[in-house]
Design a protein around this motif. Sequence first.
Motif, PDB file in Angstrom:
ATOM      1  N   CYS A  26       0.833  -1.213   0.000  1.00  0.00           N
ATOM      2  CA  CYS A  26       0.000   0.000   0.000  1.00  0.00           C
ATOM      3  C   CYS A  26       0.864   1.258   0.000  1.00  0.00           C
ATOM      4  CB  CYS A  26      -0.926  -0.011   1.234  1.00  0.00           C
ATOM      5  SG  CYS A  26      -2.220  -1.263   1.155  1.00  0.00           S
ATOM      6  N   THR A  27       1.950   1.196   0.781  1.00  0.00           N
ATOM      7  CA  THR A  27       2.865   2.357   0.835  1.00  0.00           C
ATOM      8  C   THR A  27       3.483   2.651  -0.535  1.00  0.00           C
ATOM      9  OG1 THR A  27       3.375   1.863   3.155  1.00  0.00           O
ATOM     10  CG2 THR A  27       4.897   3.298   1.958  1.00  0.00           C
ATOM     11  N   LEU A  28       3.901   1.576  -1.207  1.00  0.00           N
ATOM     12  CA  LEU A  28       4.478   1.746  -2.546  1.00  0.00           C
ATOM     13  C   LEU A  28       3.472   2.324  -3.533  1.00  0.00           C
ATOM     14  CD1 LEU A  28       6.565  -1.559  -2.855  1.00  0.00           C
ATOM     15  CD2 LEU A  28       7.433   0.766  -2.527  1.00  0.00           C
ATOM     16  N   ILE A  30       0.821   4.193  -2.865  1.00  0.00           N
ATOM     17  CA  ILE A  30       0.547   5.609  -2.530  1.00  0.00           C
ATOM     18  C   ILE A  30       1.667   6.512  -3.021  1.00  0.00           C
ATOM     19  CG2 ILE A  30       0.302   7.231  -0.614  1.00  0.00           C
ATOM     20  CD1 ILE A  30      -1.174   4.987   0.912  1.00  0.00           C
ATOM     21  N   ASN A  31       2.937   6.043  -2.823  1.00  0.00           N
ATOM     22  CA  ASN A  31       4.074   6.847  -3.289  1.00  0.00           C
ATOM     23  C   ASN A  31       4.046   7.045  -4.798  1.00  0.00           C
ATOM     24  OD1 ASN A  31       5.200   7.286  -0.784  1.00  0.00           O
ATOM     25  ND2 ASN A  31       6.440   5.414  -0.826  1.00  0.00           N
ATOM     26  N   ILE A  32       3.710   5.997  -5.527  1.00  0.00           N
ATOM     27  CA  ILE A  32       3.640   6.096  -6.993  1.00  0.00           C
ATOM     28  C   ILE A  32       2.559   7.074  -7.426  1.00  0.00           C
ATOM     29  CG2 ILE A  32       3.085   4.805  -9.088  1.00  0.00           C
ATOM     30  CD1 ILE A  32       4.426   2.380  -7.788  1.00  0.00           C
ATOM     31  N   LEU A  34       1.255   9.582  -5.665  1.00  0.00           N
ATOM     32  CA  LEU A  34       1.630  10.962  -5.321  1.00  0.00           C
ATOM     33  C   LEU A  34       2.689  11.502  -6.263  1.00  0.00           C
ATOM     34  CD1 LEU A  34       1.735  10.756  -1.415  1.00  0.00           C
ATOM     35  CD2 LEU A  34       0.014  11.855  -2.845  1.00  0.00           C
ATOM     36  N   SER A  35       3.618  10.636  -6.673  1.00  0.00           N
ATOM     37  CA  SER A  35       4.667  11.071  -7.596  1.00  0.00           C
ATOM     38  C   SER A  35       4.090  11.479  -8.936  1.00  0.00           C
ATOM     39  CB  SER A  35       5.688   9.950  -7.771  1.00  0.00           C
ATOM     40  OG  SER A  35       6.662  10.327  -8.715  1.00  0.00           O
ATOM     41  N   ASN A  36       3.144  10.686  -9.462  1.00  0.00           N
ATOM     42  CA  ASN A  36       2.491  11.003 -10.743  1.00  0.00           C
ATOM     43  C   ASN A  36       1.692  12.295 -10.661  1.00  0.00           C
ATOM     44  OD1 ASN A  36       3.551   8.745 -11.949  1.00  0.00           O
ATOM     45  ND2 ASN A  36       1.767   7.460 -11.542  1.00  0.00           N
ATOM     46  N   LYS A  38       2.249  14.854  -8.645  1.00  0.00           N
ATOM     47  CA  LYS A  38       3.167  16.003  -8.566  1.00  0.00           C
ATOM     48  C   LYS A  38       3.743  16.345  -9.926  1.00  0.00           C
ATOM     49  CE  LYS A  38       7.252  17.638  -6.132  1.00  0.00           C
ATOM     50  NZ  LYS A  38       8.298  17.304  -5.131  1.00  0.00           N
TER      51      LYS A  38
END
Length: 247
Positions: A26-28, A30-32, A34-36, A38
């Motif tokens: 789930c953490t991975l 969410i990070n992906i 958020l990166s997209n 931004k």
Amino acid sequence: MRWNDFLYFRKEERRGILLLLLLIVCTLIINILLSNKKSSSVIIARTDSLQREFEDFRRSLQTTGGEEYPYNNHQYKKSRDVRHPGLLSDSGKLYANAGKRTYFTPAYHSTVKLAAGETISLNETDTAIWKKVPGIGSAYAARIVKYRRLLGGFYSKKQLQEVYGIDEELYAKILPFVVQDDNFSRLNVNELPFDSLLRHPYIDYKQAKVIIDLRRRKGRVESIEELGLLDEFTAEDLARLKPYLVF
């Protein structure tokens, strides 16, 4: 104890491991996401900035009121006429499309020509004054002034026909606007060195040399008739030279 005993987990431990793996996944994710998001916002911001600059440019082209715009080292003025956008015409007009179709026309400073009855001096040395004569532009004015300098001045308006490019038709056109004068220099045959004699358009190399030789033999040249006795001078040569020579 066997080796597979180390890989044995109780039911509670297996649940904990599965929960930990789920949290990691789930953490991975969410990070992906958020990166997209931004990156997309940066792209959108840059696109908006370019769009605003383009709109400012279009609005500047739509400005009217006779403003002057520098282009290609000339001053161009807007005109209200409608032309095809985005073209540079053969006459140097720049066309642009920005909402309204406008074009730029060059603001040239034309020389005011002499009116009937107005005249200039035959030995005028200023090219700007010569350009005021109808039929005379920059090229002809420069040639006239340069040839006048070589001669030391014109003694007759007919000498203008010796300027390169001035034919009978152009000569007849400019004749009424030119007044003859006596403002020309004379050549002292007995004092000028060889180079100074040769510099005059009416004296060639052989003629300058024979004058120097005659001065060396006799001390001085007495008259133009004495030059007429030399084979190097024709009657036509003497007729052209006579106003310029002093003895």
